[in-house]
Structures are given as structure tokens and as C-alpha cells.
Design a protein around this motif. Sequence first.
Motif, PDB file in Angstrom:
ATOM      1  N   ASN B 177      49.393  13.027  -4.476  1.00 23.21           N
ATOM      2  CA  ASN B 177      49.580  11.969  -3.368  1.00 23.21           C
ATOM      3  C   ASN B 177      49.105  11.977  -2.034  1.00 23.21           C
ATOM      4  N   TYR B 178      47.983  11.523  -2.257  1.00 16.59           N
ATOM      5  CA  TYR B 178      46.685  11.472  -0.887  1.00 16.59           C
ATOM      6  C   TYR B 178      46.290   9.560  -0.720  1.00 16.59           C
ATOM      7  N   VAL B 179      46.529   8.968  -1.225  1.00 16.83           N
ATOM      8  CA  VAL B 179      45.960   7.902  -0.547  1.00 16.83           C
ATOM      9  C   VAL B 179      46.007   7.182   0.894  1.00 16.83           C
ATOM     10  N   ARG B 180      47.250   7.618   1.194  1.00 14.70           N
ATOM     11  CA  ARG B 180      46.998   7.316   2.772  1.00 14.70           C
ATOM     12  C   ARG B 180      45.866   8.301   3.585  1.00 14.70           C
ATOM     13  N   LEU B 181      45.512   9.292   3.063  1.00 14.42           N
ATOM     14  CA  LEU B 181      44.874   9.927   3.408  1.00 14.42           C
ATOM     15  C   LEU B 181      43.517   9.498   3.505  1.00 14.42           C
ATOM     16  N   GLU B 182      43.715   8.804   2.029  1.00 15.37           N
ATOM     17  CA  GLU B 182      41.911   8.211   2.046  1.00 15.37           C
ATOM     18  C   GLU B 182      41.434   7.467   2.662  1.00 15.37           C
ATOM     19  N   SER B 183      42.581   6.512   2.950  1.00 14.08           N
ATOM     20  CA  SER B 183      42.476   5.183   3.120  1.00 14.08           C
ATOM     21  C   SER B 183      41.992   5.067   4.633  1.00 14.08           C
ATOM     22  N   ALA B 184      42.848   6.576   5.612  1.00 16.57           N
ATOM     23  CA  ALA B 184      42.310   6.832   6.737  1.00 16.57           C
ATOM     24  C   ALA B 184      41.229   6.772   6.947  1.00 16.57           C
ATOM     25  N   GLY B 185      40.337   8.273   6.044  1.00 14.14           N
ATOM     26  CA  GLY B 185      39.106   8.034   5.180  1.00 14.14           C
ATOM     27  C   GLY B 185      37.984   6.950   5.235  1.00 14.14           C
ATOM     28  N   LEU B 186      38.501   5.593   4.256  1.00 19.51           N
ATOM     29  CA  LEU B 186      37.884   5.083   4.701  1.00 19.51           C
ATOM     30  C   LEU B 186      37.470   4.041   5.910  1.00 19.51           C
ATOM     31  N   TYR B 187      38.485   4.158   6.254  1.00 18.02           N
ATOM     32  CA  TYR B 187      38.420   3.576   8.141  1.00 18.02           C
ATOM     33  C   TYR B 187      37.440   4.093   9.000  1.00 18.02           C
ATOM     34  N   TRP B 188      37.894   5.580   8.964  1.00 20.17           N
ATOM     35  CA  TRP B 188      36.640   6.337   9.756  1.00 20.17           C
ATOM     36  C   TRP B 188      35.124   6.440   9.351  1.00 20.17           C
ATOM     37  N   HIS B 189      34.712   6.057   7.635  1.00 19.35           N
ATOM     38  CA  HIS B 189      33.617   6.176   7.868  1.00 19.35           C
ATOM     39  C   HIS B 189      33.136   4.917   7.700  1.00 19.35           C
ATOM     40  N   LEU B 190      34.204   3.112   8.247  1.00 21.51           N
ATOM     41  CA  LEU B 190      33.438   2.125   8.543  1.00 21.51           C
ATOM     42  C   LEU B 190      33.386   2.253   9.907  1.00 21.51           C
ATOM     43  N   VAL B 191      34.325   2.790  11.105  1.00 20.81           N
ATOM     44  CA  VAL B 191      33.432   3.446  11.824  1.00 20.81           C
ATOM     45  C   VAL B 191      31.918   3.795  11.986  1.00 20.81           C
ATOM     46  N   ASP B 192      31.874   4.582  11.561  1.00 16.17           N
ATOM     47  CA  ASP B 192      31.120   5.750  11.424  1.00 16.17           C
ATOM     48  C   ASP B 192      29.495   4.492  11.220  1.00 16.17           C
ATOM     49  N   ILE B 193      29.488   3.783   9.954  1.00 20.23           N
ATOM     50  CA  ILE B 193      28.758   2.756   9.376  1.00 20.23           C
ATOM     51  C   ILE B 193      28.351   2.036  10.780  1.00 20.23           C
ATOM     52  N   ILE B 194      29.423   1.542  11.300  1.00 14.21           N
ATOM     53  CA  ILE B 194      29.014   0.649  12.573  1.00 14.21           C
ATOM     54  C   ILE B 194      28.196   1.073  13.934  1.00 14.21           C
ATOM     55  N   TRP B 195      28.394   1.955  13.658  1.00 16.39           N
ATOM     56  CA  TRP B 195      27.580   3.157  14.934  1.00 16.39           C
ATOM     57  C   TRP B 195      25.824   3.431  14.205  1.00 16.39           C
ATOM     58  N   ILE B 196      26.044   3.493  13.108  1.00 19.55           N
ATOM     59  CA  ILE B 196      24.460   3.801  12.180  1.00 19.55           C
ATOM     60  C   ILE B 196      24.407   2.319  12.849  1.00 19.55           C
ATOM     61  N   PHE B 197      24.500   1.240  12.687  1.00 21.96           N
ATOM     62  CA  PHE B 197      23.959   0.271  13.336  1.00 21.96           C
ATOM     63  C   PHE B 197      23.721   0.570  14.768  1.00 21.96           C
ATOM     64  N   LEU B 198      24.355   0.244  15.401  1.00 22.04           N
ATOM     65  CA  LEU B 198      25.055   0.364  17.317  1.00 22.04           C
ATOM     66  C   LEU B 198      23.528   1.016  17.191  1.00 22.04           C
ATOM     67  N   PHE B 199      23.194   2.464  17.255  1.00 18.93           N
ATOM     68  CA  PHE B 199      22.683   3.347  17.158  1.00 18.93           C
ATOM     69  C   PHE B 199      21.146   2.879  17.897  1.00 18.93           C
ATOM     70  N   PRO B 200      20.308   2.292  16.826  1.00 20.49           N
ATOM     71  CA  PRO B 200      18.695   2.187  16.702  1.00 20.49           C
ATOM     72  C   PRO B 200      18.207   0.668  16.933  1.00 20.49           C
ATOM     73  N   LEU B 201      19.796  -0.433  17.416  1.00 21.82           N
ATOM     74  CA  LEU B 201      20.068  -1.855  17.751  1.00 21.82           C
ATOM     75  C   LEU B 201      19.705  -1.537  19.627  1.00 21.82           C
ATOM     76  N   PHE B 202      20.238  -0.967  19.881  1.00 22.64           N
ATOM     77  CA  PHE B 202      20.810  -0.289  21.503  1.00 22.64           C
ATOM     78  C   PHE B 202      19.933   0.936  21.975  1.00 22.64           C
ATOM     79  N   TYR B 203      19.758   1.500  21.565  1.00 24.12           N
ATOM     80  CA  TYR B 203      18.892   3.009  21.586  1.00 24.12           C
ATOM     81  C   TYR B 203      18.304   3.270  21.776  1.00 24.12           C
ATOM     82  N   LEU B 204      17.181   2.546  20.889  1.00 18.81           N
ATOM     83  CA  LEU B 204      15.902   2.951  20.165  1.00 18.81           C
ATOM     84  C   LEU B 204      15.258   1.808  20.291  1.00 18.81           C
ATOM     85  N   ILE B 205      14.993   0.617  20.752  1.00 23.17           N
ATOM     86  CA  ILE B 205      14.126  -0.307  20.830  1.00 23.17           C
ATOM     87  C   ILE B 205      13.663  -0.375  22.050  1.00 23.17           C
ATOM     88  N   THR B 206      13.373   1.057  22.448  1.00 20.12           N
ATOM     89  CA  THR B 206      12.227   1.137  23.904  1.00 20.12           C
ATOM     90  C   THR B 206      10.410   0.580  23.823  1.00 20.12           C
TER      91      THR B 206
END
Lengths: 98, 206
Positions: B177-206
Motif C-alpha cells: 500500500n504505497y500509492v501515497r509515496l507514488e503520488s509524492a514521487g509524481l509531484y517530485w518528478h514534475l518539479v524536476d521536469i519544470i527545472w529541466i526547462f527553466l535551466f536552459p531557458l534562463f542559464y544557457l542563453i548567453t
Amino acid sequence: MDNHSHSNNNHTPHYGIYIIVWLALLILTGVTVAVAGIDFGGLTIATALLIASIKSYLVLTIFMHLKNESKVFSLFVGVALLFLLVSFVLLFADYSFL
Amino acid sequence: MSSIDHSASHVHRDDVGSRLGMWLFLFTELILFGGMFLVYSIYRFNYQQEFHLAAKELNTLFGALNTIILLTSSLTMALSITALQKNQKGLSIFLQSVTILFALAFMVNKFFEWSAKFHHGIFPGSETLLEKSNGEILFFGLYYIMTGLHGLHVIIGVVLIGVMTYFTSKNRITSDNYVRLESAGLYWHLVDIIWIFLFPLFYLIT
């Protein structure tokens, strides 16, 4: 009878695939930093977005288990992303072709 | 019928439904950040030179380091679920704790990064910033609001995963019975995905 729906579908959990994906994500990060210094003109941002999209795809399918979920999940995600894409297309239709 | 007969077996549980609900919530997050990416894209389109100039102020090393930290935290999060599926409770708790440590490391990094910017007088409404061109002001405005909102999500993630670690230690999240851990994981990976886009769009446009 299905009143004990187990969390994941019938696949045996493995650590290996996650490590491989993690390595791929790190390599892609390296690539995106490396190519940022090169000027491809208009393609520079396209390259960055393409690499970010590949990374997101890996996170969505493997880390977020979309690969093992029923197709309904992928369909939902697809619709959500399509909505976002339509927003971008309409926005740029307004701004860049006037 | 299931032959496993513990006291909770008659309680209705719909893990697929729970996960789908979590995904629906993630779509609202997608719209929240998506709106900001829309604003970013149009201003970058209108102020290309200024955005390039302003991005030079950002420290690529900090950004890259935080990217590595967040990607690794996503790995440990995913592994913690696998560990629990394999009935390795101790390992799962360890991996969840490591995830939290990485998240905190990310925030410490962010603290130093923002502090350095503040030290140089670059923060919303500052005199130094207001002397700059319109495009640069917009770039830093977006930089602070987008990385700030993302940072807030990281802090929420720390609390969320912390609660899951507590639940796991108290056997309220278990190997079947670990669906809550899975959901927390889903949230955490979304935070990761957002950073995957933030990083090149802010730091790598010199």
C-alpha cells in the motif's frame, strides 16, 4: 474479483532502468551545456528545447511510470500537452505574424 | 477473492484512481507554469538582445549543479518506490531521506545564488535593476518569479516527502500500500521536469 488493486501493473520492479535513465539525463544535461556555447542562430533555442523535451520524455515514461500505466494516463498527458501547445501556437500566431 | 486477509482488505482502495487524481492535479501545475513560460517566450521573442545580455549575469555553474542535484534526487525518489515494492523498508526510508537532503541542497544553492544577485543589487525594484533596459528588467522579473515559484515547490516537496518518510517508518505506507509515496514521487518528478526547462531557458542563453 478485483478489490485489491495492487499499485503497479504486473511488472517486476528493477533498480537498473532508473540508473540508466539517470545517466542518460546527466549526459543530456552535459550536452545541453556544451552546445549552449555554440551559435546555431535560430536553431540554438530549438536545440535546447529539443534536449529538454527528450529529458522530460524520459522522466515521464520511466520515473513517472507512464510506460507501465494504462493508456488512459498517456492520453490525458497528451491532451494536457496539446492544450499547452495550442496556447503557444495561438500566442505566436498573434505576435509574430502581424 | 484474495486469500490475503488482513483487517484492511475489505476497505475499498483504488490506486489507479488515486494516481490519476494526482496526474490531474499535476496538469493544473502544468497550466500554472505553462502560463509563465508563455509570458517568458513572448518577452524573449520581443527582447532577444536584452535577454541574452541579462542572462550573462546568471551563474551557469550554479544552474548546472542544481540540475544535477535535482536529477539525482528524482533518481533516489524513484528508487525509494522500487525499494518498497521489493519490501526493503529500511532502504526505502534511506532513499527518501536522501531525496530530502538533495532537495535541501538545491535550496541552499538557490539561497547563495539569490544572495549573490541581491549583493550585486539585482532584485525586483532595485535601483541597479531599474537603470537597466526594459528587456533586462523583464528577464530578471521572470527569473525571480519562475525560479521562486519553483523553489516554493521544492520546499513543499521536502515537507511532502518528509511526511511520506514518517508514514513509511510507521508502516502506514507499506510494500502493498504505497500509492501515497507514488503520488509524492509524481509531484517530485514534475518539479524536476519544470527545472529541466527553466535551466536552459534562463542559464544557457548567453
